[in-house]
Design a protein around this motif. Structure first.
Motif, PDB file in Angstrom:
ATOM      1  N   LYS A  97       0.870  -1.588  -0.117  1.00 24.17           N
ATOM      2  CA  LYS A  97       0.353  -0.212  -0.068  1.00 24.17           C
ATOM      3  C   LYS A  97       0.694   1.166  -0.014  1.00 24.17           C
ATOM      4  CE  LYS A  97      -3.126   2.087  -0.594  1.00 24.17           C
ATOM      5  NZ  LYS A  97      -2.397   3.912  -1.428  1.00 24.17           N
ATOM      6  N   TYR A 132       1.802   7.060  -3.085  1.00 21.37           N
ATOM      7  CA  TYR A 132       2.554   5.484  -4.126  1.00 21.37           C
ATOM      8  C   TYR A 132       3.662   5.388  -3.348  1.00 21.37           C
ATOM      9  CZ  TYR A 132      -1.862   6.705  -7.780  1.00 21.37           C
ATOM     10  OH  TYR A 132      -2.937   7.262  -8.001  1.00 21.37           O
ATOM     11  N   ILE A 179      -1.455  -3.616 -18.457  1.00 28.80           N
ATOM     12  CA  ILE A 179      -1.965  -4.089 -19.337  1.00 28.80           C
ATOM     13  C   ILE A 179      -2.173  -2.589 -20.222  1.00 28.80           C
ATOM     14  CG2 ILE A 179      -4.714  -4.258 -20.422  1.00 28.80           C
ATOM     15  CD1 ILE A 179      -4.051  -6.058 -17.636  1.00 28.80           C
ATOM     16  N   ARG A 180      -1.480  -3.255 -21.809  1.00 26.29           N
ATOM     17  CA  ARG A 180      -0.429  -2.684 -22.831  1.00 26.29           C
ATOM     18  C   ARG A 180       0.136  -4.035 -23.662  1.00 26.29           C
ATOM     19  NH1 ARG A 180       3.071  -1.636 -19.362  1.00 26.29           N
ATOM     20  NH2 ARG A 180       2.209  -0.366 -18.310  1.00 26.29           N
TER      21      ARG A 180
HETATM   22  O1  1PR Z   1       0.558   1.836 -15.702  1.00 24.73           O
HETATM   23  O2  1PR Z   1      -1.443   0.028 -17.600  1.00 24.73           O
HETATM   24  O3  1PR Z   1       1.338  -0.551 -15.547  1.00 24.73           O
HETATM   25  O4  1PR Z   1      -0.760   0.971 -14.392  1.00 24.73           O
HETATM   26  C1  1PR Z   1      -0.576   0.759 -13.039  1.00 24.73           C
HETATM   27  C2  1PR Z   1      -1.559   0.457 -11.730  1.00 24.73           C
HETATM   28  O5  1PR Z   1      -0.981   0.224 -10.927  1.00 24.73           O
HETATM   29  C3  1PR Z   1      -1.779   2.153 -11.643  1.00 24.73           C
HETATM   30  O6  1PR Z   1      -3.912   1.773 -11.912  1.00 24.73           O
HETATM   31  C4  1PR Z   1      -1.240   3.075 -10.745  1.00 24.73           C
HETATM   32  O7  1PR Z   1      -2.976   3.660  -9.946  1.00 24.73           O
HETATM   33  C5  1PR Z   1      -1.035   1.863  -9.964  1.00 24.73           C
HETATM   34  N1  1PR Z   1      -0.345   2.185  -9.174  1.00 24.73           N
HETATM   35  C6  1PR Z   1       1.103   2.083  -9.683  1.00 24.73           C
HETATM   36  N2  1PR Z   1       2.111   2.813  -9.114  1.00 24.73           N
HETATM   37  C7  1PR Z   1       1.108   2.871  -7.300  1.00 24.73           C
HETATM   38  C8  1PR Z   1       2.001   2.746  -6.167  1.00 24.73           C
HETATM   39  O8  1PR Z   1       1.100   3.564  -5.411  1.00 24.73           O
HETATM   40  N3  1PR Z   1       2.897   2.988  -6.711  1.00 24.73           N
HETATM   41  N4  1PR Z   1      -1.475   2.236  -7.193  1.00 24.73           N
HETATM   42  C9  1PR Z   1      -0.230   2.018  -7.945  1.00 24.73           C
HETATM   43  C10 1PR Z   1      -2.158   3.754  -6.856  1.00 24.73           C
HETATM   44  C11 1PR Z   1      -4.084   3.605  -6.449  1.00 24.73           C
HETATM   45  C12 1PR Z   1      -5.444   2.634  -5.677  1.00 24.73           C
HETATM   46  C13 1PR Z   1      -5.135   3.001  -4.306  1.00 24.73           C
HETATM   47  C14 1PR Z   1      -5.912   3.877  -3.920  1.00 24.73           C
HETATM   48  C15 1PR Z   1      -6.401   3.905  -2.598  1.00 24.73           C
HETATM   49  N5  1PR Z   1      -2.933   2.864  -5.977  1.00 24.73           N
HETATM   50  O9  1PR Z   1      -4.836   1.122  -5.978  1.00 24.73           O
HETATM   51  O10 1PR Z   1      -5.731   1.232  -4.000  1.00 24.73           O
HETATM   52  O11 1PR Z   1      -5.637   4.919  -4.202  1.00 24.73           O
HETATM   53  O12 1PR Z   1      -5.869   3.510  -1.575  1.00 24.73           O
HETATM   54  P1  1PR Z   1      -6.641   4.116   0.289  1.00 24.73           P
HETATM   55  O13 1PR Z   1      -8.020   3.252   0.117  1.00 24.73           O
HETATM   56  O14 1PR Z   1      -5.294   3.707   0.646  1.00 24.73           O
HETATM   57  O15 1PR Z   1      -6.115   5.866  -0.493  1.00 24.73           O
HETATM   58  P2  1PR Z   1      -0.082   0.849 -15.823  1.00 24.73           P
END
Ligand code: 1PR
Length: 548
Positions: A255, A259, A330-331
């Motif tokens: 989590k 990010y 996904i690409r």
């Molecule tokens: O670019 O097509 O390969 O997709 C990458 C996917 O991974 C995207 O959906 C991007 O949002 C997600 N992603 C990439 N890096 C991170 C990271 O955290 N370092 N996750 C990440 C982004 C968003 C949600 C998160 C919500 C709720 N996280 O997954 O769970 O923000 O969080 P909370 O309720 O704890 O606040 P691609």
């Protein structure tokens, strides 16, 4: 002699056969796959799942010579259970395609209007019984009643004329916003539903069990019951798992905090909040309306079929009977070592076959939107969004947006769409726009959420997963100004994501920002708030929810 002897599944090539397989097996039954027209002769009951576009279903069935044997099977009077597009193709045709349907029932499939509701219709709703059945039929065995909710995911439907209702083959009708449509038919040996029983939790499993164990053909005597069809839509509460390999190579649920997934207090290790399949099962049992996996490490050099996420889906789909979305990578991909490459549709095929119901596209959607904008809105069919949605339907394609706030003192300082914000910037700026990023927020692009949302909707995306880097993992609530801005830009559903910290955050996203669904990760993983607590609170706020 088992009730499922002679039970077959008709797979024309884009249906979510694995989900139906797993649902049937979880009921303790065996189901065979129809591979050739000869199998129709052995079949005593057939389940016919359809997903995606009407035209693709009809054309695939034609190409595999399945139409004649299916019509012959139906004429033989043996039971058929059509699901979603598997129901739609039984009608005369669809606005979605020039291909005619099988024409067994009168009526045509039409596109929902989006002037007062989100389209596609993605969510849970109640089918109202409008068919008077002989008292030999015990409807309670189907589990369909005034409280039962089932999962719908479609942009097209067969209208149900509440006034002129001489349609004695219609079993239930459902209201979605300002429109009422046929949600199931029951006529002689045919039972078919617009909703997905294999994705509607225990309620849906009960209906499949009824078909296998207790289904009987209906005598002609059934007639319509004129009655109002109230809307019972309910908001989706979605559990999201960011999945990546930790430094030991294990796939864990992690989590980010804005990010950043590494925990300073744990020697900068990747935060490990559990195993994806176990957590998914727990969330399903706790009442999650959907489950999302976002793979945040790219398995770039892994041959497609060895991608660990595929096995997560195969395992999870054995015990999770609500929709599952998978994102991350996904690409179209090229394996830099072997030189082997796969198109975006081939990558999506692998995930759908492994049990996903929707794929979520992040970075690639930004690149496709930038290209569409530079081509002045002219589509060329090359984007992963266009290619996947043309096979599986828009409703199977989610776009995940990773925006972050850029503060300005005045809207005139930027060409991007900015909003007056109550959360002022570090230099007390009163306005901000939302800049989109790629690579998990590591690279900012010169495109804002309004441009991106409109472009991906135009390209055929069916839903937006609206994250927010500033809010991610903060438990400080969703970015309501961001959600409102995106909701005002598109008519496809928007899922609020990032920042949820307490139950009232969820009702704020719905009541104040008009979100179609609410997603959370951290508070569920850390057991700070449970899904049922969120749902109880939403219910207390008179927001329709599905209670398990
Ligand atoms: O670019 O097509 O390969 O997709 C990458 C996917 O991974 C995207 O959906 C991007 O949002 C997600 N992603 C990439 N890096 C991170 C990271 O955290 N370092 N996750 C990440 C982004 C968003 C949600 C998160 C919500 C709720 N996280 O997954 O769970 O923000 O969080 P909370 O309720 O704890 O606040 P691609």
């Amino acid at each position: 002699q088992s009730p499922s002897d002679g039970l077959y599944l008709l797979d024309y090539g884009a249906g979510n056969v694995r989900s139906v397989f797993n649902a049937i097996e979880s009921l303790g039954y065996k189901i065979n796959l129809i591979n050739s027209s000869a199998d129709f002769d052995k079949a005593k009951k057939i389940i016919f799942p359809g997903v995606g576009s009407f035209g693709h279903a009809i054309d695939s069935m034609k190409r595999k010579n399945l139409i004649e044997p299916l019509l012959k099977y139906i004429q033989s009077g043996r039971p058929l259970f059509g699901i979603c597009v598997g129901m739609q193709v039984l009608f005369q045709g669809s606005e979605e395609s020039d291909s005619p349907g099988l024409g067994i029932f009168p009526g045509r499939v039409e596109l929902f209007s989006s002037h007062s509701k989100s389209v596609p219709n993605i969510g849970w709703n109640n089918p109202v019984i409008v068919q008077s059945l002989p008292d030999t039929i015990d409807m309670s065995k189907t589990g369909i009643n005034s409280d039962s909710l089932y999962y719908y995911v479609h942009s097209y439907a067969v209208p149900y004329p509440e006034t002129q209702n001489n349609l004695n083959f219609v079993n239930t009708a459902t209201r979605y916003g300002d429109q009422t449509f046929i949600s199931s038919v029951w006529s002689k040996n045919i039972f078919a539903t617009q909703f997905h029983p294999e994705k509607s939790g225990e309620t849906g499993l009960k209906l499949l069990d009824f078909f296998i164990k207790d289904f009987t053909c209906l005598p002609e005597t059934s007639s319509p019951i004129p009655r109002p069809i109230p809307s019972r839509t309910s908001v989706r509460v979605i559990a999201c798992m960011d999945v990546r390999t930790n430094d030991q190579g294990d796939l864990v649920v992690t989590k980010g905090d804005q990010y950043d997934v590494r925990e300073a207090s744990q020697g900068n290790q990747v935060r490990n909040l559990g195993k994806p399949v176990q957590l998914a099962k727990r969330y399903y049992q706790e009442g999650a309306d959907e489950v999302t996996f976002l793979n945040i490490t790219s398995f770039r050099n892994t041959p497609l079929n060895d991608t660990p996420m595929l096995d997560v889906l195969r395992q999870a789909s054995k015990s999770v009977f609500v929709p599952m979305t998978v994102g991350g990578g996904i690409r179209s991909i090229t394996n830099e070592i072997s030189g082997e490459s796969w198109s975006a549709v081939q990558v999506a095929d692998a995930y759908f076959l492994a049990g996903a119901d929707k794929v979520s596209i992040g970075s690639d959607a930004v690149y496709s939107a930038e290209k569409l904008i530079s081509n002045k809105g002219i589509k060329d069919g090359s984007s992963s969004i266009e290619q996947i949605s043309s096979v599986y339907g828009s409703q199977a394609v989610v776009v995940s947006i990773d925006p972050k706030r850029v503060y300005v003192n005045d809207p005139s300082e930027t060409s991007h769409t900015s909003v007056l914000t109550t959360n002022k910037g570090p230099n007390n700026e009163s306005y901000c726009w939302f800049q989109c990023t790629v690579k998990g927020g590591r690279e900012s692009r010169d495109i804002d959420v309004v441009q991106l949302s409109k472009a991906v909707s135009e390209l055929g995306a069916g839903e937006i997963l609206l994250n927010c880097i500033d809010k991610d993992g903060t438990n400080s609530g969703y970015d309501l100004e961001l959600i409102k801005l995106v909701k005002s830009s598109v008519t496809i559903p928007v899922i609020a994501s990032s920042g949820a910290g307490k139950p009232s955050d969820f009702s704020d996203a719905i009541n104040l920002a008009n979100a179609d669904a609410v997603l959370a990760a951290g508070i569920f993983h850390r057991k700070e708030v449970s899904i049922s607590e969120v749902k109880e609170y939403l219910k207390s706020e008179n927001i329709g929810v599905r209670c398990v």
